[in-house]
Structures are given as C-alpha cells and as structure tokens.
Design an enzyme around this catalytic site. Structure first.
Site, short mmCIF file in Angstrom:
data_model
loop_
_atom_site.label_atom_id
_atom_site.label_comp_id
_atom_site.label_asym_id
_atom_site.label_seq_id
_atom_site.Cartn_x
_atom_site.Cartn_y
_atom_site.Cartn_z
N PRO A 153 20.31 47.46 43.15
CA PRO A 153 20.80 48.44 42.17
C PRO A 153 21.22 49.73 42.87
O PRO A 153 20.49 50.24 43.72
CB PRO A 153 19.60 48.66 41.25
CG PRO A 153 18.41 48.23 42.05
CD PRO A 153 18.88 47.17 42.99
N LEU A 154 22.40 50.25 42.52
CA LEU A 154 22.98 51.40 43.22
C LEU A 154 23.61 52.36 42.22
O LEU A 154 24.60 52.02 41.57
CB LEU A 154 24.05 50.90 44.20
CG LEU A 154 23.52 49.99 45.33
CD1 LEU A 154 24.63 49.12 45.90
CD2 LEU A 154 22.86 50.82 46.41
N THR A 155 23.05 53.55 42.12
CA THR A 155 23.59 54.58 41.23
C THR A 155 24.89 55.14 41.79
O THR A 155 24.93 55.57 42.95
CB THR A 155 22.53 55.68 41.04
OG1 THR A 155 21.46 55.13 40.27
CG2 THR A 155 23.09 56.90 40.33
N GLN A 205 19.75 46.67 35.53
CA GLN A 205 18.51 47.41 35.75
C GLN A 205 18.33 48.44 34.64
O GLN A 205 19.18 49.31 34.42
CB GLN A 205 18.52 48.12 37.11
CG GLN A 205 17.10 48.62 37.45
CD GLN A 205 17.04 49.58 38.61
OE1 GLN A 205 17.82 50.52 38.69
NE2 GLN A 205 16.11 49.35 39.52
N HIS A 254 13.02 48.90 35.79
CA HIS A 254 12.92 49.84 36.92
C HIS A 254 11.54 50.50 36.88
O HIS A 254 11.32 51.48 36.19
CB HIS A 254 14.03 50.88 36.82
CG HIS A 254 14.24 51.67 38.07
ND1 HIS A 254 13.32 51.73 39.11
CD2 HIS A 254 15.29 52.44 38.48
CE1 HIS A 254 13.80 52.50 40.07
NE2 HIS A 254 14.99 52.95 39.72
N GLY A 255 10.62 49.91 37.64
CA GLY A 255 9.28 50.47 37.71
C GLY A 255 9.07 51.27 38.99
O GLY A 255 7.93 51.58 39.35
N ALA A 256 10.16 51.62 39.68
CA ALA A 256 10.06 52.19 41.02
C ALA A 256 10.54 53.64 41.08
O ALA A 256 10.92 54.24 40.07
CB ALA A 256 10.90 51.33 41.98
N ASN A 257 10.47 54.19 42.29
CA ASN A 257 11.18 55.42 42.67
C ASN A 257 10.86 56.67 41.86
O ASN A 257 11.68 57.58 41.74
CB ASN A 257 12.69 55.16 42.70
CG ASN A 257 13.06 54.11 43.73
OD1 ASN A 257 12.23 53.80 44.58
ND2 ASN A 257 14.25 53.56 43.65
N TYR A 282 10.38 57.17 38.62
CA TYR A 282 10.87 57.34 37.25
C TYR A 282 9.73 57.05 36.26
O TYR A 282 8.58 56.93 36.66
CB TYR A 282 12.13 56.50 37.04
CG TYR A 282 13.22 56.96 37.99
CD1 TYR A 282 13.79 58.23 37.87
CD2 TYR A 282 13.62 56.17 39.07
CE1 TYR A 282 14.75 58.69 38.77
CE2 TYR A 282 14.58 56.62 39.98
CZ TYR A 282 15.14 57.88 39.83
OH TYR A 282 16.06 58.34 40.72
N ARG A 306 11.12 45.93 39.39
CA ARG A 306 11.20 46.58 40.69
C ARG A 306 10.07 47.58 40.87
O ARG A 306 9.78 48.37 39.95
CB ARG A 306 12.53 47.31 40.85
CG ARG A 306 12.83 47.67 42.31
CD ARG A 306 14.20 48.32 42.49
NE ARG A 306 14.73 48.04 43.82
CZ ARG A 306 15.53 48.85 44.50
NH1 ARG A 306 15.94 50.00 43.96
NH2 ARG A 306 15.96 48.54 45.70
N ASN A 356 11.18 61.13 44.53
CA ASN A 356 10.98 61.89 43.29
C ASN A 356 9.55 62.39 43.13
O ASN A 356 9.04 62.52 42.01
CB ASN A 356 11.45 61.09 42.07
CG ASN A 356 12.95 60.95 42.06
OD1 ASN A 356 13.67 61.94 42.26
ND2 ASN A 356 13.45 59.75 41.86
N GLY A 383 16.17 48.36 54.36
CA GLY A 383 16.61 48.39 55.75
C GLY A 383 16.71 47.04 56.43
O GLY A 383 16.56 46.95 57.65
N GLY A 421 21.52 47.21 49.89
CA GLY A 421 22.17 48.26 49.13
C GLY A 421 23.44 48.76 49.79
O GLY A 421 24.55 48.41 49.38
C1 8OZ Z 1 19.95 57.62 44.13
C2 8OZ Z 1 20.55 58.59 43.33
C3 8OZ Z 1 20.30 58.59 41.99
C4 8OZ Z 1 19.47 57.65 41.42
C5 8OZ Z 1 16.76 55.19 42.27
C6 8OZ Z 1 18.27 55.15 40.44
O1 8OZ Z 1 16.32 55.80 43.27
C7 8OZ Z 1 17.97 55.68 41.59
C8 8OZ Z 1 18.86 56.70 42.21
C9 8OZ Z 1 19.11 56.69 43.56
O2 8OZ Z 1 16.18 54.21 41.83
#
Ligand code: 8OZ
Length: 365
Positions: free
Chosen positions: A26-28, A101, A177-180, A182, A229, A237, A298, A319
C-alpha cells in the site's frame, strides 16, 4: 520433501489464485479527485501494475473523520465506490488481483481535514509528535479528542460498512491498516492509549478495538477476504509501547482465533531500516498464526527469494519498486534494476512520477 517455493510460483490466498508471490505494498500518493474519489489517472496507475500477484491499494478512508492527509481516497460514498469499481475492473481485466487498504488515521490529522474543523479522534487526548501532508506541505498534527466509550462501536461499524463497500466496488478483499501509528495502532500501544475503560490498560484491553474491527469485517465479508497489516517495532507517527513483544504475541493469538487470510508484517521502521530493534522476534509471532505470512521492509530479489524458498514467508511486498517500476515483477524475474524513484512526485500532483515510469517493454529492452 516438498518442492522449493519460488517468488514466481502461484499462491492460493483464500479463494483466489495469485499469479506470483510478489505484492505491491500500500502506497499513499495523494492524488484523489473531488470528493475523495480516485481519479482516472489512478485507474491507469493500478492497471499498469497488475502483474503483481496482489495489489494492495493506498490507504483509503472508512469515513470522513478517518482522513489525515490531503487528497487520500475514501470508500464511504457511492461516488467513491463507483470510482474504485473502474480500478478493480481494470486490474482484473489485466489478470491481477486487488485488496483495498482500509484506514482510520485517528490522531494523525488536522482540524482542517476534519468535518466542521473538529479535533481529530483518538484513544486518548495526546498529540502525536508527527507531521501530516496537507495544503501541499507537511504540517504538525493537531491535538486530538479522546473517543467516548459509546462512540467506539460506530467506528467499528464504519470499518464493517467500508468492507461491504469494498465488495460492491469489486475488490478481492480488504487489508485492515493496523500499522504505522494510525487509529488501531494507537489503541494497541500504551504510549498512545491511556484509557481506563475496557479499551485501555491491559494488553487484552488495548487489543479489544482491533479484535472488534476484525470480527466486524470478517463477519461482513469473510475471513478469506480479510487481511491485516501490523508494524510492531515501527516508530512511525510517534507510537511507542513498553513491551511490544508481549503486546504483539497477544495480538497474534487474537488474530489466530479470528483467522484473517493473511498478516502483512512490516519488519522494521516503515519505509526505512529493518534492524531498529535487533532482538525483536518476528519468527515467534509467526509461530502463533497459521495463515498466510506476508513480509515487507527493504527486500531485494535475493532476500525475497530466500525467505520464500526457506518457507519463512508466503508473500513479499515491495513498495518503492512498484512506484518506480510498473513491471517490477518482470524486472525481478530478469534480475534487472528498478527505475530510479522520482522523490519529488511521491505525494500529490498528476501523471509525473505516477503513471509515466517506463517498463522494460516500452523502453525497448
Ligand atoms: C506515507 C505518507 C502518508 C501516509 C502509512 C499510509 O505509513 C501511510 C502513509 C505513508 O501507512
């Protein structure tokens, strides 16, 4: 002895057969059109990349409060469903498969992106030390408001409804999307979740929101069409946790009991180095779950071939390779380098750095 698995072998994921084990992560890209409907350019972008065994779309809002970045698409209006339908038709027409996603950003947002300029929603009223992309630049996020106990079922239901919309839009499934860092990840981590009710405190309580989202989505569209994910060690974040190994061990037990079709594991810092927590034990997490294991972070061709051949992963997500190289699968197969990434046109804009990257075929190779 079973035959050695290759990256280029087909893979049965639930009820679909993927042409290979290479996944477009998934790529924003921040290019949605009016009313957060994916643009005609996005139809071309995804169609160009349909030789991936599976495409996972850019993160897509389940509701208006779910937005944290400018021009990211939604899946909660009829127009958005119809916009996505053009993309799923294009990808299927080119022989590919595609999951959407689904995200809610929680506190990673700005009042200017929220309905009526309200504060973003989060488990607790703690501002994240992070930036988001809005008004064509990066800006510090705003302080959120803590969700009340009686608001939580409504957000869970927004995930359910968005998954129903995904099927109407022709998707093969959804990735939660359970990651990053959010919303779901904010509930999981004790650095972001200071609640004292049933959704905070113990690991079991912090996992409750994820569990309810999985139950709702699986109840709506089935486990075979639901992926998840996770990013246990990412600092993305500003999420932190006092004991990620224990937290994610419990998360995997919950996941095993509900059995979504795959888990998509970011093994390091999102988009960055793999080795930020060298002693974190990802194999112990995998040992707790019997579904498809998708890895990301990576990978190059040699690493990807090795994990698949060794049975350490079923699927490998790439990605940046898929941003710059619509034919990333063919380049991996032939051992040819990916195109150079146009870093100035990752977020926002039009065709430049989006649909204008050459394939080997149209470059005459
Ligand atoms: C890069 C920029 C904006 C959003 C993520 C949806 O990290 C994102 C995201 C990544 O999961």
């Amino acid at each position: 002895m079973a035959a050695t698995k290759s990256l280029f072998d087909t893979y049965r994921l639930g009820d679909i057969i993927l042409a290979n084990r290479i996944v477009m992560a998934p790529l924003t890209r921040n290019r949605a059109g009016a009313d957060l409907v994916p643009s005609p350019l996005a139809v071309e972008y995804y169609r160009q990349r349909a030789t991936a065994g599976l495409i996972i779309t850019e993160a897509t809002q389940i509701s208006a409060t779910a937005q944290g970045y400018q021009d990211t698409p939604g899946l909660f209006t009829q127009a958005q469903i119809e916009g996505w339908r053009k993309i799923t038709d294009a990808v299927h027409g080119a022989g590919g498969h595609i999951f959407v996603q689904l995200w809610h950003v929680g506190r990673v947002s700005l009042r200017s992106l929220q309905p009526d300029g309200a504060a973003p929603l989060a488990p607790s009223a703690l501002r994240a030390n992070t930036k988001t992309y809005a008004n064509n630049s990066f800006a510090e996020v705003d302080e959120p408001r803590a969700l009340t106990l009686d608001e939580i079922p409504g957000i869970v239901d927004d995930f359910r409804q968005a998954s129903a919309n995904a099927i109407l839009a022709g998707f093969d499934g959804v990735e939660i999307h359970g990651a990053n860092g959010y919303l779901i990840d904010q509930f999981l981590r004790d650095g972001a979740n200071k609640r004292t009710d049933a959704y905070g405190g113990s690991i079991e309580n912090r996992t409750r929101f994820l569990k309810e989202v999985l139950q709702a989505v699986i109840g709506e569209i089935g486990a075979a069409r639901t992926g998840l994910r996770l990013s246990p060690v990412t600092p993305a974040n500003d999420v932190t946790d006092s004991d990620p190994q224990a937290l994610f061990s419990h998360v995997m037990d919950v996941v095993e009991s509900l059995h979504p079709v795959y888990v998509h594991m970011i093994e390091g810092a999102t988009g960055g180095p793999r080795d930020i927590v060298p002693d974190f034990d990802f194999e112990a997490l995998r040992a707790r779950y019997s579904g498809a294991w998708m890895v990301n972070n990576g990978y190059d061709k040699a690493m990807a071939e090795e994990v698949v051949a060794a049975g350490k992963a079923d699927l490998v997500a790439f990605g940046k390779a898929f941003i710059s190289s619509p034919d990333a699968v063919e380049r991996l197969r032939r051992g040819v380098a990916f195109n150079e990434l146009d870093r100035d046109h990752l977020y926002g804009g039009g065709a430049k750095g989006y649909t204008d990257y050459p394939t080997l075929e149209n470059a005459g190779a």
